[in-house]
Design a protein around this motif. Structure first.
Motif, PDB file in Angstrom:
ATOM      1  N   GLU A  17       0.829  -1.214   0.000  1.00 17.88           N
ATOM      2  CA  GLU A  17       0.000   0.000   0.000  1.00 17.88           C
ATOM      3  C   GLU A  17       0.864   1.265   0.000  1.00 17.88           C
ATOM      4  O   GLU A  17       0.568   2.222  -0.714  1.00 17.88           O
ATOM      5  N   ILE A  18       1.913   1.276   0.793  1.00 22.19           N
ATOM      6  CA  ILE A  18       2.830   2.425   0.807  1.00 22.19           C
ATOM      7  C   ILE A  18       3.448   2.606  -0.582  1.00 22.19           C
ATOM      8  O   ILE A  18       3.506   3.711  -1.114  1.00 22.19           O
ATOM      9  N   MET A  19       3.886   1.496  -1.164  1.00 19.53           N
ATOM     10  CA  MET A  19       4.511   1.554  -2.479  1.00 19.53           C
ATOM     11  C   MET A  19       3.525   2.091  -3.517  1.00 19.53           C
ATOM     12  O   MET A  19       3.883   2.928  -4.339  1.00 19.53           O
ATOM     13  N   SER A  26       9.864   5.276  -1.241  1.00 23.77           N
ATOM     14  CA  SER A  26       9.360   5.799   0.032  1.00 23.77           C
ATOM     15  C   SER A  26       9.164   4.735   1.094  1.00 23.77           C
ATOM     16  O   SER A  26       8.858   5.058   2.237  1.00 23.77           O
ATOM     17  N   VAL A  27       9.324   3.493   0.740  1.00 24.17           N
ATOM     18  CA  VAL A  27       9.127   2.415   1.706  1.00 24.17           C
ATOM     19  C   VAL A  27      10.261   2.423   2.719  1.00 24.17           C
ATOM     20  O   VAL A  27      11.432   2.418   2.362  1.00 24.17           O
ATOM     21  N   LYS A  31       7.900   3.804   8.279  1.00 32.91           N
ATOM     22  CA  LYS A  31       6.580   4.037   7.672  1.00 32.91           C
ATOM     23  C   LYS A  31       5.679   2.819   7.821  1.00 32.91           C
ATOM     24  O   LYS A  31       4.487   2.943   8.087  1.00 32.91           O
ATOM     25  N   ILE A  32       6.256   1.659   7.643  1.00 35.37           N
ATOM     26  CA  ILE A  32       5.473   0.428   7.783  1.00 35.37           C
ATOM     27  C   ILE A  32       5.012   0.281   9.230  1.00 35.37           C
ATOM     28  O   ILE A  32       3.833   0.032   9.499  1.00 35.37           O
ATOM     29  N   ILE A  50      15.248  -4.175   4.523  1.00 37.53           N
ATOM     30  CA  ILE A  50      14.126  -3.563   3.804  1.00 37.53           C
ATOM     31  C   ILE A  50      14.218  -3.917   2.315  1.00 37.53           C
ATOM     32  O   ILE A  50      13.194  -4.116   1.653  1.00 37.53           O
ATOM     33  N   ASP A  51      15.419  -4.035   1.787  1.00 34.54           N
ATOM     34  CA  ASP A  51      15.572  -4.425   0.386  1.00 34.54           C
ATOM     35  C   ASP A  51      14.985  -5.813   0.128  1.00 34.54           C
ATOM     36  O   ASP A  51      14.397  -6.053  -0.931  1.00 34.54           O
TER      37      ASP A  51
END
Length: 190
Positions: A17-19, A26-27, A31-32, A50-51
């Motif tokens: 959803e963020i993406m 922005s991920v 934020k998550i 995160i990658d």
């Protein structure tokens, strides 16, 4: 107050959803975690980096794109890909932007892979048995250059209310025009 627990599936959904809303760049873990009003610990308990999480999201997006590219919109495989590409731009605007317009790291490989699959000699020679591989490749590239512009205009809202049928008709018309323009009208259709 007890901490809210969230699963790997929850993390993937929130990241997706963020993406879609802000782009893959922005991920971030923060934020998550903010989506769940929690800490970043569950994220790193499920993903080393995160990658790694972004790679999983890119894989999901790739599968979604393939659903569109390989759906049967017409009786012609190459037309199906072009139609699916434009329908994807219409229905998945944020994903289209992330993959094809933003040039985000990770999605560049997906774009290249998509084009390579469309331009494989064995695929082209089924559709264009009378043409050389180079002529067949150039024919498809011309159609895709046009389809990319058309899809982009739909994605950004410059062209509105295009139905699947309208998209199919426009792509069929431009394919016919390209065939006539480049002297391939006697060969198999796109």
């Amino acid at each position: 107050m007890p901490r809210v627990k969230f699963t790997k599936k929850d993390i993937i959904k929130a990241t997706y959803e963020i993406m879609k809303q802000e782009g893959i760049q922005s991920v971030s873990a923060r934020k998550i975690a903010n989506k769940f009003k929690g800490s970043t610990a569950p994220i790193y308990a499920n993903f080393v980096t995160i990658d790694e999480l972004k790679d999983e999201i890119i894989g999901m997006v790739e599968e979604k794109l393939k659903e569109y590219l390989y759906k049967n919109y017409s009786e012609r495989k190459l037309l199906n890909g072009a139609i699916g590409f434009v329908v994807f731009a219409r229905e998945e605007k944020e994903l289209f932007r992330a993959i094809f317009l933003d040039g985000a790291k990770g999605f560049q490989a997906l774009f290249n892979e998509t084009m390579e699959n469309l331009l494989k000699e064995e695929v082209l020679m089924v559709s264009f048995p009378e043409l050389s591989y180079e002529d067949a490749k150039m024919s498809v590239m011309r159609l895709w250059y046009w389809a990319f512009g058309y899809a982009t205009l739909i994605c950004i809202g410059s062209i509105k209310n295009e139905t699947d049928e309208m998209i199919k008709n426009k792509i069929t018309e431009i394919a016919t025009h390209f065939k006539q323009l480049h002297g391939f009208e006697d060969y198999y259709p796109y």
